[in-house]
Scaffold this active site. Structure first.
Site, PDB file in Angstrom:
ATOM      1  N   THR A  77       0.698  -1.088  -0.089  1.00  0.00           N
ATOM      2  CA  THR A  77      -0.111   0.002  -0.115  1.00  0.00           C
ATOM      3  C   THR A  77       0.856   1.408  -0.024  1.00  0.00           C
ATOM      4  O   THR A  77       2.139   1.305  -0.165  1.00  0.00           O
ATOM      5  CB  THR A  77      -1.116  -0.073   0.967  1.00  0.00           C
ATOM      6  N   LYS A  95       3.185   1.462  -3.724  1.00  0.00           N
ATOM      7  CA  LYS A  95       2.837   0.802  -4.986  1.00  0.00           C
ATOM      8  C   LYS A  95       3.609   0.971  -6.484  1.00  0.00           C
ATOM      9  O   LYS A  95       3.810   0.051  -7.069  1.00  0.00           O
ATOM     10  CB  LYS A  95       1.617   1.249  -5.291  1.00  0.00           C
ATOM     11  N   ASP A 125      -7.033  -3.499  -7.362  1.00  0.00           N
ATOM     12  CA  ASP A 125      -7.901  -2.197  -7.092  1.00  0.00           C
ATOM     13  C   ASP A 125      -8.977  -2.050  -8.093  1.00  0.00           C
ATOM     14  O   ASP A 125     -10.050  -1.620  -8.027  1.00  0.00           O
ATOM     15  CB  ASP A 125      -7.065  -0.919  -7.242  1.00  0.00           C
ATOM     16  N   GLY A 179     -10.878  13.641  -9.314  1.00  0.00           N
ATOM     17  CA  GLY A 179      -9.551  13.068  -9.049  1.00  0.00           C
ATOM     18  C   GLY A 179      -8.589  12.500  -9.960  1.00  0.00           C
ATOM     19  O   GLY A 179      -9.064  12.259 -10.981  1.00  0.00           O
ATOM     20  N   ILE A 227     -15.143   6.416  -2.989  1.00  0.00           N
ATOM     21  CA  ILE A 227     -14.036   5.459  -2.563  1.00  0.00           C
ATOM     22  C   ILE A 227     -13.590   5.706  -1.187  1.00  0.00           C
ATOM     23  O   ILE A 227     -12.684   4.804  -0.719  1.00  0.00           O
ATOM     24  CB  ILE A 227     -12.973   5.144  -3.554  1.00  0.00           C
ATOM     25  N   TYR A 259     -13.307   5.649   2.680  1.00  0.00           N
ATOM     26  CA  TYR A 259     -14.097   4.574   3.651  1.00  0.00           C
ATOM     27  C   TYR A 259     -13.699   5.003   5.111  1.00  0.00           C
ATOM     28  O   TYR A 259     -14.374   4.204   6.026  1.00  0.00           O
ATOM     29  CB  TYR A 259     -13.640   3.345   3.217  1.00  0.00           C
TER      30      TYR A 259
HETATM   31  P1  ATR Z   1      -4.115   8.789  -4.416  1.00  0.00           P
HETATM   32  O1  ATR Z   1      -2.875   8.405  -5.394  1.00  0.00           O
HETATM   33  O2  ATR Z   1      -4.402   8.082  -3.291  1.00  0.00           O
HETATM   34  O3  ATR Z   1      -5.526   8.774  -5.335  1.00  0.00           O
HETATM   35  P2  ATR Z   1      -3.265  11.571  -4.628  1.00  0.00           P
HETATM   36  O4  ATR Z   1      -2.202  11.332  -5.664  1.00  0.00           O
HETATM   37  O5  ATR Z   1      -2.486  12.161  -3.467  1.00  0.00           O
HETATM   38  O6  ATR Z   1      -3.754  10.240  -3.999  1.00  0.00           O
HETATM   39  O7  ATR Z   1      -4.328  12.420  -5.173  1.00  0.00           O
HETATM   40  C1  ATR Z   1      -5.297  12.916  -4.349  1.00  0.00           C
HETATM   41  C2  ATR Z   1      -6.374  13.483  -5.155  1.00  0.00           C
HETATM   42  O8  ATR Z   1      -7.484  14.467  -4.512  1.00  0.00           O
HETATM   43  C3  ATR Z   1      -5.873  14.597  -6.322  1.00  0.00           C
HETATM   44  O9  ATR Z   1      -6.492  14.456  -7.360  1.00  0.00           O
HETATM   45  C4  ATR Z   1      -5.856  15.992  -5.654  1.00  0.00           C
HETATM   46  O10 ATR Z   1      -6.165  16.946  -6.523  1.00  0.00           O
HETATM   47  P3  ATR Z   1      -4.473  17.586  -7.054  1.00  0.00           P
HETATM   48  O11 ATR Z   1      -4.323  16.800  -8.061  1.00  0.00           O
HETATM   49  O12 ATR Z   1      -5.204  18.806  -7.557  1.00  0.00           O
HETATM   50  O13 ATR Z   1      -3.800  17.741  -5.819  1.00  0.00           O
HETATM   51  C5  ATR Z   1      -7.267  15.670  -5.056  1.00  0.00           C
HETATM   52  N1  ATR Z   1      -7.513  16.660  -3.852  1.00  0.00           N
HETATM   53  C6  ATR Z   1      -6.682  16.722  -2.625  1.00  0.00           C
HETATM   54  N2  ATR Z   1      -7.157  17.942  -1.801  1.00  0.00           N
HETATM   55  C7  ATR Z   1      -7.865  18.482  -2.625  1.00  0.00           C
HETATM   56  C8  ATR Z   1      -8.970  19.847  -2.489  1.00  0.00           C
HETATM   57  N3  ATR Z   1      -8.692  20.390  -1.425  1.00  0.00           N
HETATM   58  N4  ATR Z   1      -9.710  20.080  -3.489  1.00  0.00           N
HETATM   59  C9  ATR Z   1      -9.834  19.148  -4.704  1.00  0.00           C
HETATM   60  N5  ATR Z   1      -9.311  18.187  -4.822  1.00  0.00           N
HETATM   61  C10 ATR Z   1      -8.176  17.765  -3.749  1.00  0.00           C
END
Ligand code: ATR
Length: 277
Positions: free
Chosen positions: A66, A70, A106, A132, A220, A222
């Site tokens: 995790t 990954k 996943d 995201g 997603i 949880y």
């Molecule tokens: P993971 O790999 O677990 O999916 P990540 O790469 O850290 O996690 O991505 C987190 C997601 O949440 C990203 O899409 C991020 O948007 P950015 O690419 O702009 O950073 C999004 N995210 C985190 N905080 C946010 C916020 N306050 N508003 C909108 N999107 C947010």
């Protein structure tokens, strides 16, 4: 061929203390009466390469990987499944004939959760809107494309969404985060893969008025079990899918690989894991 009487598996991450995976695999081991084990191992990023190198001599049959390992795990396996190769990330490892194999469950977990908790979701018309553009979004988008859904992707940082769309070459349309409410009109599915709504993070504030009455909303996240998004969707009378289903379903293929039996995602297991949330 030797028979491993007490197969050992693991989940490795950093941090790892809050992982629910030991509860899930512990439940299945007990249910099947298997004398195996599944333990959580904390490995800091600088030590991960050594951990992977030493796996064959440490007596494990395999394990889960995790955050934040990954991608590194994908780079270190001898053979990656087609899904892991597409996502460039591995969450499930196993040793076979002296080689280290990697898969990414996943995608299967995401689809199986939707199938179980919102049966027929893929028959609803309309695009899927995904929020995201991180690793979780990659798995979700790949799953949706596999089910022939057109994906509308929105991310706070538009360039990351564009990079993800380019990675999949077809079937993904990127829109501005600000255009989200209007993009929901006619959508059959909304999936949140951002960290918004997670404990300690701000909630995802989104107007769901445009979604058709038969649309499904899948968060997603949880932890907590019921996010502001899920509550808002329920208040509108929409079908909802929480992140716990994906967590449970992504675990099943690994268990089968290491311990030889295919486990089920039952109401008992769900209650146990939810009680820990
Ligand atoms: P993971 O790999 O677990 O999916 P990540 O790469 O850290 O996690 O991505 C987190 C997601 O949440 C990203 O899409 C991020 O948007 P950015 O690419 O702009 O950073 C999004 N995210 C985190 N905080 C946010 C916020 N306050 N508003 C909108 N999107 C947010």
């Amino acid at each position: 061929m030797s028979i491993n009487l007490k197969p050992k598996a693991f989940v490795v991450g950093w941090p790892i203390a809050h992982s629910r995976s030991p509860i899930i695999h512990g439940f299945w081991l007990k249910q099947f009466g298997i004398q195996g084990s599944y333990e959580a191992i904390a490995v800091a990023p600088p030590d991960f390469s050594d951990f992977m190198r030493d796996l064959p001599v440490n007596g494990f049959v395999g394990g889960n990987v995790t955050l934040p390992h990954k991608q590194k795990a994908f780079e270190r396996v001898d053979r990656a499944s087609a899904t892991a190769a597409k996502l460039e990330a591995v969450n499930t490892l196993w040793l076979q004939d002296g080689a280290l194999y990697g898969d990414n469950t996943d995608v299967e977990g995401f689809l199986a959760a939707l199938d179980q908790d919102a049966p027929g979701w893929d028959a609803a018309s309309g695009d899927a809107v995904v929020l995201g553009a991180g690793g979780a979004a990659r798995a979700v988008v790949y799953g949706l494309l596999r089910r022939s859904r057109r994906v509308i992707l929105a991310n706070r940082t538009r360039e990351r969404a564009e990079a993800l769309a380019t990675h999949f070459s077809a079937g993904v349309e990127v829109i501005d985060w600000a255009r989200l409410p209007s993009s929901l009109e006619g959508a059959g599915l909304l999936v949140n893969t951002t960290s918004l709504g997670m404990k300690g993070q701000p909630p995802l504030e989104i107007e769901l008025g445009g979604l058709p009455d038969d649309a499904v909303v899948n968060d997603i996240v949880y932890f907590p079990l019921e996010t502001a998004l899920i509550r808002r969707a329920q208040a509108r009378g929409l079908r909802t899918v929480s992140g716990i289903g994906m967590l449970l379903h992504q675990a099943a293929p690994g268990f089968e690989r290491w311990f030889g039996l295919r486990p089920g995602v039952t109401a008992d297991l769900r209650r146990l894991v939810e009680a820990d949330a």
